[in-house]
Design an enzyme around this catalytic site. Structure first.
Site, mmCIF file in Angstrom:
data_model
loop_
_atom_site.group_PDB
_atom_site.id
_atom_site.type_symbol
_atom_site.label_atom_id
_atom_site.label_comp_id
_atom_site.label_asym_id
_atom_site.label_seq_id
_atom_site.Cartn_x
_atom_site.Cartn_y
_atom_site.Cartn_z
ATOM 1 N N HIS A 50 0.813 -1.211 0.000
ATOM 2 C CA HIS A 50 0.000 0.000 0.000
ATOM 3 C C HIS A 50 0.849 1.266 0.000
ATOM 4 C CE1 HIS A 50 -2.176 3.263 2.136
ATOM 5 N NE2 HIS A 50 -3.110 2.933 1.275
ATOM 6 N N CYS A 109 36.016 1.593 -24.170
ATOM 7 C CA CYS A 109 35.201 1.518 -22.956
ATOM 8 C C CYS A 109 35.959 2.000 -21.718
ATOM 9 C CB CYS A 109 34.700 0.088 -22.728
ATOM 10 S SG CYS A 109 36.010 -1.125 -22.474
#
Length: 803
Positions: A426, A757
């Site tokens: 909730h 990279c």
């Protein structure tokens, strides 16, 4: 039959077009019952008490005018005012006498259920508001649900309580704030055969990632017993991610599974006044998943079927919020609710909004983050509903778990932190809708956070949310993605954390040029692969117990390594699918391997591990080959079982051409064959020999990815970990640039993949410009530099006439 006049309609008589008659929940149940049962979506049978029944109850008693009178002068921001008026209305409705015709219709329908399922059949009684489950507003959870209801008398009582729950405090407040007229909305009731999940498990799943809005994953949660505990946040549930595109192709792509605490479960009682109760879950059940892999895949397929159906009805992508239950008597899986997801489906993806914490502080508690926001303010610990009057706007709500009646204070909180609950509870659902940062499942927030103390609640850094002491500075960065150019040079990403993969995938990119295994191994697996392979003969009993505890559920301890590595890399590959994701195989140094659990039993003590037993040299050696086989099996599982063939392999630190060939052969011995099913094997270019013999290396590899960090170190003869010579280390040195230019030219000439990279393009825009001028095919950057570098590269290409 005139549906408009009916007090009861069966699920096979209603569909999504009947929301005004039976509310959103019932309309959806009928839609699935009529159209999706034949497509493999089982829905328990039942009927709807219509909205006409609710209006008949209020009109025949004259209650409507009295309710209007009670609501005069309502102030939803005054908790006392709201609670007093809500209580009076609910008492009024609960005290009304059911008209005989309505009562008779409900009783007759229940008897038909008894004829089908047996006398005293157990049913779930759920509220279904006529404005519920709209695509742009969520009324879910605002009205009541009653489980294990048996007999006509108890059913009528539950129906009356459901009707009254249209005026819970939270429902009144929500309607008022959203501009819905209290009297234009009516309540229908779903009466549905119970699934005996009290004897098994239940939970919630979304056909979209609840935190990032990533469309291609089903996020599934589950716990033992009835599903109310998962919805309410009373338990920390198990969690899974399943990748939808390859699921639809027939694969079984469970890309993440995590065991939750599941401390309690809700079961049946024989007491009609309290038909359910919570009991403790035995320790052995807490430590195991509530579903098998096949069951997870089956539920994910149902989620896809439901999503596809509702998307076709609406003519647009409609992700779904779905509740499931497993019957402990028959072993069958059922869908008991489905509604449109109402947060990410409405989100504008044209603008990338990023919350960035400018500095870190003292960590007070951590848990699962909900959303990607940052909030701050004074702590207000609320331990019971009687304390909510004390809550003030801008405070951080700290509690064990939230109650739906607390929504009026949740909407004025700067952040929410709970002890219990998972990402479908909730507190999580409401905070997402309200746009409030929330951390759930901390375990101890109510005792660790001091009343009134200023804190910063950070949900911006992946799945782990952190509460820091003090009000730390942060900023919100916004980028208009529509205006971002797309350069010819592929701009890819360096990525290590699976938990950040979905979020980072929204940054404009061409895939992942460097996915590091080391983070997954050290943070998720934590155990040395040889300690798992040699578990039975380990000499240390304390070590064996620690490994047994971490690998609970795995008879073959090595499978733990394979599964966890496959899941971690699978998350990265799924997030960017079908784009290229280049996975660098493990490149720990021996001293780093030794820090893994059990590692010191298997690792040498090297004087200079930086240039010692690392990378390719390990993979084919007698001392590590079997452990390397586990990595190969994980990559094979990702590509063949999960269907993620966008994964390519990168070999780190290949010193010689012969060594490169040996690694390729070793991989093939474990079933990972270069070229099979399109598998490409890329070499890291990070040693001078790789450049000098680039022609020869590229006869073995399908391409090169330049690692400037190690390449610079070895060209300049500098230990990059030494502060004494750190001033010499510079990727922009002419010698380094000469080598970089040389290898790019060779690769381009041979028509092979060539990317970079290393850190240099992320740190230095001028280095990014340099490699573009050299003809680099792609550059892989840290995520926070992608947009900045994209703009630089696009402008440079424009100047150079590259298109």
């Amino acid at each position: 039959m005139d549906k408009q006049q009916a007090f009861v309609l069966w699920f096979d008589e209603i569909g999504i077009e009947d929301v005004p008659l039976v509310g959103g929940k019932n309309a959806s149940l009928g839609e699935m019952y009529r159209n999706l049962m034949a497509k493999g979506v089982p829905v328990p049978g039942g009927f709807a008490v219509t909205a006409r029944g609710y209006r008949h109850l209020l009109d025949s008693s004259g209650a409507m005018d009295r309710i209007r009178g009670i609501l005069q002068g309502l102030d939803t921001h005054d908790m006392d005012n709201l609670m007093e008026r809500g209580s009076r209305i609910r008492s009024l409705i609960r005290g009304l006498e059911f008209p005989a015709d309505l009562q008779g219709a409900i009783a007759e329908a229940y008897r038909k259920l008894e004829a089908q399922y047996g006398q005293g059949v157990d049913v779930a009684v759920r509220s279904s508001a006529t404005a519920e489950d709209l695509p742009d507003a969520s009324f879910a959870g605002q009205q009541e649900t009653y489980l294990n209801i048996r007999g006509v008398e108890d059913l009528l009582d539950a129906c009356q309580r459901c009707f009254a729950s249209l005026f819970t405090n939270r429902a009144i407040s929500y309607r008022q704030d959203k501009g819905f007229d209290h009297f234009s909305i009516a309540l229908s009731i779903a009466v549905q055969k119970m699934v005996r999940s009290d004897l098994s498990a239940s939970g919630v799943m979304f056909s979209i990632d609840t935190e990032t809005g990533f469309r291609d994953a089903v996020f599934l949660t589950g716990a033992w017993g009835l599903g109310e505990n998962v919805v309410q946040g009373a338990v920390n549930p198990d969690e899974w991610y399943v990748f939808k595109p390859t699921l639809r192709q027939g694969f079984k792509p469970i890309i993440m599974k995590r065991v939750g605490g599941k401390a309690i479960k809700m079961i049946y009682t024989t007491d009609a006044k309290a038909p359910t109760k919570n009991v403790a879950v035995p320790e052995e059940d807490r430590r195991r998943l509530v579903l098998s892999d096949d069951e997870v895949v089956a539920l994910a397929r149902m989620a896809c079927t439901i999503e596809e159906h509702y998307s076709a009805i609406r003519g647009q992508f409609t992700p779904m919020d779905i509740e499931w239950a497993k019957d402990g008597q028959t072993g069958e899986l059922f869908i008991v609710q489905a509604r449109p997801e109402t947060v990410h489906s409405l989100k504008d993806r044209a603008t990338l909004k990023k919350y960035v914490l400018m500095e870190k502080g003292e960590v007070l508690v951590q848990g699962q983050s909900v959303g990607e926001l940052i909030g701050q303010g004074p702590v207000q610990v609320i331990k019971s509903a009687s304390m909510i009057h004390a809550f003030r706007k801008g405070e951080v709500l700290v509690t064990d778990m939230t109650d739906p009646d607390w929504e009026p204070i949740m909407k004025i909180a700067s952040a929410i932190v709970t002890n219990r609950g998972g990402r479908t509870c909730h507190a999580a659902i409401v905070s997402r809708e309200l746009g409030i940062p929330c951390i759930v499942g901390t375990g101890n927030a109510t005792t660790r956070l001091n009343q009134g103390a200023d804190v910063t609640v950070d949900c911006s850094e992946g799945s782990v949310g952190t509460v820091y002491r003090g009000l730390l500075p942060f900023e919100v960065q916004e980028t208009n993605l529509k205006a971002l150019p797309k350069p010819k040079t592929k701009i890819m990403m360096n990525l290590a954390s699976p938990e950040q993969a979905f979020e980072k995938s929204f940054i404009p990119n061409e895939g992942v040029g460097l996915a590091r295994e080391e983070f997954i191994i050290s943070s998720y697996i934590k155990i040395h692969p040889l300690a798992l392979l040699n578990y039975e003969t380990l000499p240390d009993e304390i070590l064996k117990r620690a490994i047994a505890d971490m690998t609970s559920g795995y008879a073959d301890k090595a499978e733990y390594f394979v599964d966890k590595l496959a899941e971690g890399v699978g998350m990265l590959a799924a997030a960017f699918y079908p784009k290229q994701v280049i996975v660098r195989l493990s490149d720990f140094k021996s001293n780093e391997y030794a820090n893994l659990i059990g590692g010191r039993l298997f690792e040498p003590d090297e004087e200079n591990p930086m240039i010692g037993w690392r990378g390719a040299s390990r993979y084919y050696s007698d001392g590590y080959r079997e452990a390397f086989g586990l990595e190969c099996r994980a990559m094979k599982k990702i590509r063949e079982d999960m269907g993620l063939t966008n994964v390519e392999i990168m070999i780190p630190f290949p010193r010689t051409v012969e060594e490169a060939k040996k690694v390729i052969e070793t991989m093939a011995g474990y079933g990972l064959r270069q070229g099979e099913n399109g598998l490409k094997v890329i070499g890291m270019c990070e040693i001078p020999s790789n450049v000098i013999l680039a022609e020869e290396f590229l006869e073995v590899f399908d391409g090169f990815s330049i690692g400037t960090n190690d390449l610079t170190q070895l060209i300049l003869g500098v230990d990059r970990d030494s502060s004494l010579v750190a001033h010499v280390y510079d990727e922009r040195n002419p010698a380094v640039k000469k080598f970089v230019r040389q290898v790019i030219e060779v690769a381009v000439k041979k028509g092979k993949y060539i990317g970079i990279c290393g850190q240099a393009p992320s740190d230095y825009p001028e280095f990014a410009e340099f490699v573009v001028e050299c003809g680099i095919g792609s550059m892989s950057l840290n995520p926070d530099t992608v947009i900045k570098t994209t703009l630089i590269v696009a402008e440079l290409e424009k100047r150079l006439g590259i298109s």
